[in-house]
Design an enzyme around this catalytic site. Structure first.
Site, PDB file in Angstrom:
ATOM      1  N   ARG A   8     -18.287  22.507 -53.329  1.00 32.70           N
ATOM      2  CA  ARG A   8     -16.894  21.569 -53.010  1.00 32.70           C
ATOM      3  C   ARG A   8     -16.058  21.817 -53.681  1.00 32.70           C
ATOM      4  O   ARG A   8     -14.601  21.893 -52.716  1.00 32.70           O
ATOM      5  CB  ARG A   8     -17.723  20.142 -53.814  1.00 32.70           C
ATOM      6  N   LYS A  50     -36.523  18.773 -52.614  1.00 34.65           N
ATOM      7  CA  LYS A  50     -37.206  18.064 -52.446  1.00 34.65           C
ATOM      8  C   LYS A  50     -36.784  16.944 -51.454  1.00 34.65           C
ATOM      9  O   LYS A  50     -37.820  15.482 -51.232  1.00 34.65           O
ATOM     10  CB  LYS A  50     -37.754  17.022 -53.582  1.00 34.65           C
ATOM     11  N   GLU A 106     -40.345  26.761 -52.980  1.00 36.83           N
ATOM     12  CA  GLU A 106     -41.536  26.943 -54.387  1.00 36.83           C
ATOM     13  C   GLU A 106     -40.422  26.088 -55.232  1.00 36.83           C
ATOM     14  O   GLU A 106     -41.320  24.927 -56.142  1.00 36.83           O
ATOM     15  CB  GLU A 106     -41.231  28.050 -54.495  1.00 36.83           C
ATOM     16  N   VAL A 118     -40.815  21.397 -56.271  1.00 41.88           N
ATOM     17  CA  VAL A 118     -41.950  20.620 -56.882  1.00 41.88           C
ATOM     18  C   VAL A 118     -41.797  21.503 -58.461  1.00 41.88           C
ATOM     19  O   VAL A 118     -42.323  22.787 -58.773  1.00 41.88           O
ATOM     20  CB  VAL A 118     -43.643  20.826 -56.582  1.00 41.88           C
ATOM     21  N   ILE A 137     -42.225  26.783 -62.216  1.00 41.73           N
ATOM     22  CA  ILE A 137     -43.858  26.374 -62.472  1.00 41.73           C
ATOM     23  C   ILE A 137     -43.832  26.822 -61.017  1.00 41.73           C
ATOM     24  O   ILE A 137     -44.299  26.402 -59.811  1.00 41.73           O
ATOM     25  CB  ILE A 137     -44.240  24.810 -62.640  1.00 41.73           C
ATOM     26  N   ASP A 167     -38.065   9.837 -56.996  1.00 42.44           N
ATOM     27  CA  ASP A 167     -38.460  11.696 -57.652  1.00 42.44           C
ATOM     28  C   ASP A 167     -39.626  12.120 -57.045  1.00 42.44           C
ATOM     29  O   ASP A 167     -40.058  13.467 -56.918  1.00 42.44           O
ATOM     30  CB  ASP A 167     -37.362  12.685 -58.391  1.00 42.44           C
ATOM     31  N   LYS A 208     -42.318  14.625 -54.595  1.00 39.49           N
ATOM     32  CA  LYS A 208     -42.604  16.471 -55.131  1.00 39.49           C
ATOM     33  C   LYS A 208     -44.141  15.690 -55.019  1.00 39.49           C
ATOM     34  O   LYS A 208     -44.628  16.669 -54.190  1.00 39.49           O
ATOM     35  CB  LYS A 208     -42.630  16.119 -56.520  1.00 39.49           C
ATOM     36  N   GLY A 238     -34.355  22.083 -64.632  1.00 38.92           N
ATOM     37  CA  GLY A 238     -33.641  23.319 -65.888  1.00 38.92           C
ATOM     38  C   GLY A 238     -33.126  24.486 -64.810  1.00 38.92           C
ATOM     39  O   GLY A 238     -33.811  24.827 -63.940  1.00 38.92           O
TER      40      GLY A 238
END
Ligand SMILES: NC(=O)c1ccc[n+]([C@@H]2O[C@H](COP(=O)([O-])OP(=O)(O)OC[C@H]3O[C@@H](n4cnc5c(N)ncnc54)[C@H](OP(=O)(O)O)[C@@H]3O)[C@@H](O)[C@H]2O)c1
Length: 352
Positions: free
Chosen positions: A47, A107, A131, A134, A138, A203, A207, A315
């Site tokens: 933006r 998600k 990937e 979720v 991981i 959220d 997931k 993160g």
């Protein structure tokens, strides 16, 4: 002969996007495939271009019109890291419709528009990979769709929202109240100014919907997933963790239990039961020991038995690992996250 690189445009350069850009700038040698095309970053949409420039993002690639990058004939792959419903949903759909592969960490968009986007991607023969949507970094969706494909998954359960787990862990370990723990999560950058999406369970529902698509072969309507437990259970029937009190946390501790926001889905016959509710779990179980922003997802499958995935569920840097892995998968020609699984065009019916 070296294949022509795939030209990648990134929409959004915040927590996750700037880490993906960093990979292109700092270690491009890892973004190569053996014999297949490499990946070349050709554009970044944000933006506020000036602010992004001040943060050190490459000036020559920055612009503020994500739709332009999607429509540009000189882009091959779109990486959507803006978040939210619109314009992300329209941009992802437009890219797939135009024959461009898409990687997204969004998600919300995948859970709420999954059947439509799956149909579009299959029709246009493009790859849609998600990937990172979720469990952050991981690897969970790829293994569900590929290495576990010969199994019949019977149940999924886990801690899939780092913000709520951080709050519940603070209430348990430091004895603070819900509001104090939420403020600490906001101060640490783990909870947004408007935390409703996390603390009310939405959220985690998104997931769970995505996990269920890969595990059970059907899309679930997120609105059908209950986020409120029993009135006499932890949280007193309020959504997500919003009703959890320090008194309930202390009473759980006295019974060697902890309260966790558990996302869970099971097959029962042709139907699926799914919920995201504050739940008592044994303090010394693997889920009970899962602390802070760590995620843990357990899968019950036949003939495998139970397998678990645990690690950094959020993160920017950790999540960029999954985004970059998806980009390399597209360069290798691996197709969509659901590649090899049958089309799931209809919503599953849930048991209540
Ligand atoms: N953060 C995590 O740990 C994590 C983990 C897993 C998945 N995800 C998912 O990853 C996605 C990105 O999350 P994030 O934390 O990186 O978000 P973020 O820090 O808020 O960054 C969003 C980026 O998108 C840009 N943007 C938003 N709307 C835009 C628009 N209309 N036009 C152009 N640019 C726009 C923003 O531009 P400005 O910089 O100019 O504001 C910003 O660069 C979300 O779907 C999120 O759910 C995040």
């Amino acid at each position: 002969m070296t294949a022509v690189p795939l030209r990648v445009a990134i929409l959004g350069a915040g927590n996750v996007g700037r880490e993906v850009v960093r990979a292109f700038v700092e270690w491009p040698e890892r973004l190569q495939t053996d014999g297949g095309p490499g990946l070349e970053l050709v554009g970044i949409a944000v933006r506020d271009v000036d602010a992004a420039r001040r943060r050190g993002l490459p000036s020559e690639l920055l612009m503020d019109a994500p739709a332009h990058l999607v429509a540009d004939p000189d882009t091959d792959v779109i990486v959507e890291l803006m978040g939210g419903d619109e314009p992300a949903h329209t941009l992802v759909a437009a890219a797939l419709g135009a024959g461009k592969s898409v990687v997204t960490a969004n998600k919300h968009v995948i859970a709420h528009h999954g059947p439509e986007l799956e149909a579009t991607a299959r029709r246009s023969g493009t790859a849609l990979r998600f990937e990172a949507a979720v469990g952050g970094g991981i690897p969970i969706l790829g293994p569900l769709a590929a290495e576990l494909a010969a199994n019949r998954v019977t149940a999924i359960r886990g801690i899939v929202n780092g913000t709520t787990n951080y709050i519940l862990t603070a209430m348990t370990d430091e004895g603070c109240g819900y509001n104090e723990a939420l403020a600490a999560a906001q101060a640490a950058g783990y909870a947004e100014a408007d935390p409703a999406g996390d603390v009310e369970g939405h959220d985690a529902v998104n997931k769970l919907v995505i996990l269920a698509r890969l595990a059970f072969g059907s899309w679930i309507d997120p609105a059908d997933v209950t986020t409120s437990g029993a009135m006499d259970g932890p949280g007193g029937g309020r959504p997500g963790i919003t009703g959890v009190t320090s008194r309930e946390v202390a009473a759980a501790a006295a019974d060697v239990m902890v309260i966790k926001l558990i996302a869970s889905a099971q097959r029962s016959g042709q139907r699926i039961a799914a919920s995201v509710v504050a739940t008592l779990v044994g303090r010394d179980t693997p889920l009970g020991r899962t602390a802070g922003v760590t995620n843990r997802i357990e899968i019950d499958a036949e003939p495998l038995g139970t397998v678990a995935f645990s690690g950094p569920g959020a993160g920017g840097a950790a999540t960029s690992s999954a985004v970059l892995g998806d980009l390399l998968a597209i360069a290798r020609g691996a197709g969509s996250t659901w590649a090899g699984l049958p089309f799931a065009g209809r919503l599953a019916r849930l048991t209540r």
